[in-house]
Motif scaffolding. Sequence first.
Motif: not given
Length: 174
Positions: A113-119
């Motif tokens: 979720t952190k990764y997807a939000a950052a992207v």
Amino acid sequence: MLQQIVMHTPAYVWAILAVLVWRGTAALRQREMKLRSLFIVPAVMLALSLQDVLVKFGANAIALAAWAAAAAGTALLVWKFGRSRTAPGATPGSVIVRGSRVPLAMMMAVFFTKYAAAVLLAVLPHARHDALVAAGVCALFGVFNGCFLGRLARDVAALRGIGQAAVPTHAVRA
């Protein structure tokens, strides 16, 4: 595009993923640990989520309210309807924790979720100011944190109940 995203991901992100997989894999097996160690993963996941909320969306009232409401609601549900995974350990201050896939799944959910939000915010920077995006991402973090905190509360409550049941009533003095 996916290749570009992966290539531009900093190396420390993959190191964090490796540590989370290692910790999650360790949680698959029954183990004895110090009671205070039960607090480590929920505390780390809480810090990671709140850090992400503040970095990505600032001290946005909608984002923080969505996180808090989702965390509190989920923690209450998990605490109320969850099942304890601990038993007293062989030595004072230790507990036996049943193996479970849930911590690994939850750590991966927080990471991705952190990764997807950052992207998402790298590709669409204006989404940072969208209340619906902020509320959705933060509520999702809140759900994950609520699961960790609810499980912790359930385990501690179960251990306290066992400890109280083990004390003879005649030994308790007011």
